[in-house]
Design a protein around this motif. Structure first.
Motif, mmCIF file in Angstrom:
data_model
loop_
_atom_site.group_PDB
_atom_site.id
_atom_site.type_symbol
_atom_site.label_atom_id
_atom_site.label_comp_id
_atom_site.label_asym_id
_atom_site.label_seq_id
_atom_site.Cartn_x
_atom_site.Cartn_y
_atom_site.Cartn_z
ATOM 1 N N GLY A 33 0.780 -1.234 0.000
ATOM 2 C CA GLY A 33 0.000 0.000 0.000
ATOM 3 C C GLY A 33 0.809 1.281 0.000
ATOM 4 N N ASP A 34 2.116 1.195 -0.185
ATOM 5 C CA ASP A 34 2.979 2.377 -0.211
ATOM 6 C C ASP A 34 2.872 3.043 -1.586
ATOM 7 N N GLY A 35 2.129 4.139 -1.660
ATOM 8 C CA GLY A 35 1.900 4.835 -2.917
ATOM 9 C C GLY A 35 3.157 5.379 -3.554
ATOM 10 N N GLU A 36 4.096 5.824 -2.737
ATOM 11 C CA GLU A 36 5.353 6.338 -3.284
ATOM 12 C C GLU A 36 6.149 5.223 -3.960
ATOM 13 N N ALA A 37 6.135 4.040 -3.386
ATOM 14 C CA ALA A 37 6.833 2.901 -3.993
ATOM 15 C C ALA A 37 6.184 2.548 -5.328
ATOM 16 N N CYS A 38 4.855 2.581 -5.373
ATOM 17 C CA CYS A 38 4.154 2.313 -6.636
ATOM 18 C C CYS A 38 4.524 3.362 -7.679
ATOM 19 N N ARG A 39 4.584 4.618 -7.261
ATOM 20 C CA ARG A 39 4.966 5.687 -8.179
ATOM 21 C C ARG A 39 6.381 5.485 -8.691
ATOM 22 N N ASP A 40 7.296 5.126 -7.792
ATOM 23 C CA ASP A 40 8.677 4.888 -8.201
ATOM 24 C C ASP A 40 8.765 3.749 -9.220
ATOM 25 N N LEU A 41 7.964 2.705 -9.020
ATOM 26 C CA LEU A 41 7.939 1.607 -9.986
ATOM 27 C C LEU A 41 7.372 2.086 -11.320
ATOM 28 N N GLY A 42 6.335 2.905 -11.262
ATOM 29 C CA GLY A 42 5.771 3.462 -12.485
ATOM 30 C C GLY A 42 6.808 4.238 -13.269
ATOM 31 N N TYR A 43 7.594 5.021 -12.557
ATOM 32 C CA TYR A 43 8.648 5.805 -13.201
ATOM 33 C C TYR A 43 9.714 4.889 -13.815
ATOM 34 N N LYS A 44 10.090 3.855 -13.065
ATOM 35 C CA LYS A 44 11.093 2.923 -13.583
ATOM 36 C C LYS A 44 10.617 2.254 -14.873
ATOM 37 N N LYS A 46 8.253 3.346 -16.940
ATOM 38 C CA LYS A 46 8.072 4.343 -17.993
ATOM 39 C C LYS A 46 9.387 4.614 -18.704
ATOM 40 N N ASN A 47 10.455 4.696 -17.940
ATOM 41 C CA ASN A 47 11.749 5.079 -18.495
ATOM 42 C C ASN A 47 12.707 3.914 -18.734
ATOM 43 N N GLY A 48 12.335 2.703 -18.325
ATOM 44 C CA GLY A 48 13.216 1.549 -18.507
ATOM 45 C C GLY A 48 14.436 1.602 -17.603
ATOM 46 N N ASN A 49 14.262 2.110 -16.395
ATOM 47 C CA ASN A 49 15.368 2.201 -15.424
ATOM 48 C C ASN A 49 15.422 0.927 -14.577
ATOM 49 N N PHE A 56 2.451 0.240 -20.354
ATOM 50 C CA PHE A 56 1.254 -0.330 -19.755
ATOM 51 C C PHE A 56 1.474 -0.614 -18.269
ATOM 52 N N VAL A 57 2.583 -1.272 -17.945
ATOM 53 C CA VAL A 57 2.902 -1.579 -16.545
ATOM 54 C C VAL A 57 3.106 -0.284 -15.765
ATOM 55 N N SER A 58 3.764 0.679 -16.392
ATOM 56 C CA SER A 58 3.977 1.973 -15.751
ATOM 57 C C SER A 58 2.645 2.603 -15.346
ATOM 58 N N ALA A 59 1.690 2.623 -16.265
ATOM 59 C CA ALA A 59 0.385 3.222 -15.980
ATOM 60 C C ALA A 59 -0.333 2.475 -14.857
ATOM 61 N N GLU A 60 -0.190 1.161 -14.834
ATOM 62 C CA GLU A 60 -0.814 0.383 -13.754
ATOM 63 C C GLU A 60 -0.242 0.782 -12.385
ATOM 64 N N TYR A 61 1.074 0.945 -12.325
ATOM 65 C CA TYR A 61 1.684 1.354 -11.059
ATOM 66 C C TYR A 61 1.290 2.782 -10.693
ATOM 67 N N TYR A 62 1.225 3.667 -11.681
ATOM 68 C CA TYR A 62 0.778 5.033 -11.388
ATOM 69 C C TYR A 62 -0.663 5.032 -10.883
ATOM 70 N N LYS A 63 -1.499 4.140 -11.412
ATOM 71 C CA LYS A 63 -2.882 4.054 -10.942
ATOM 72 C C LYS A 63 -2.923 3.601 -9.489
ATOM 73 N N GLN A 64 -2.125 2.580 -9.157
ATOM 74 C CA GLN A 64 -2.072 2.131 -7.762
ATOM 75 C C GLN A 64 -1.613 3.268 -6.856
#
Length: 122
Positions: A33-44, A46-49, A56-64
């Motif tokens: 439930g850590d929203g910041e961790a989900c956002r960080d995954l979304g960023y990773k 999105k950018n392939g870091n 698609f996976v990025s958007a799912e993490y940003y939604k979470q």
């Protein structure tokens, strides 16, 4: 020369292992439930870091992230909808998400909301 190549290979392997451990740690935190961790995954994603780039996976993490109340996650998901990255492009949904980010006191969300409104998005 062989030593230099071997050293570079070892450094690269260490970096990949560190990225893998970080991604695993972020996944556990996001699942908890850590929203910041989900956002960080979304960023990773999105950018392939440290992971294979996947909008698609990025958007799912940003939604979470947004669903957990993370304003940056809502703003980033708004960008995904504005640009059609991993989701069907929708300026209306982008506007809604930027507005939500703004309501959560994220200035970038407010700025993006104003920008889309000024361009005529309803």
């Amino acid at each position: 020369m062989k030593k230099l190549i071997l050293l570079n290979l070892l450094l690269f392997s260490s970096a990949c292992l560190a990225d893998s451990e970080l991604v695993n740690s972020l996944n556990k935190a996001c699942d908890g439930g850590d929203g910041e961790a989900c956002r960080d995954l979304g960023y990773k994603y999105k950018n392939g870091n440290g992971v294979r780039q996947d909008y698609f996976v990025s958007a799912e993490y940003y939604k979470q992230s947004c669903d957990s109340g993370d304003a940056f996650g809502c703003n980033n998901l708004g960008y995904a909808y504005e640009n059609g990255e991993g989701v069907r492009q929708s300026y209306g949904e982008a506007l809604r998400l930027f507005g939500l980010a703004c309501d959560l006191k994220e200035q970038w969300g407010c700025d993006n909301y104003a920008r889309l409104k000024k361009s005529g998005v309803k």
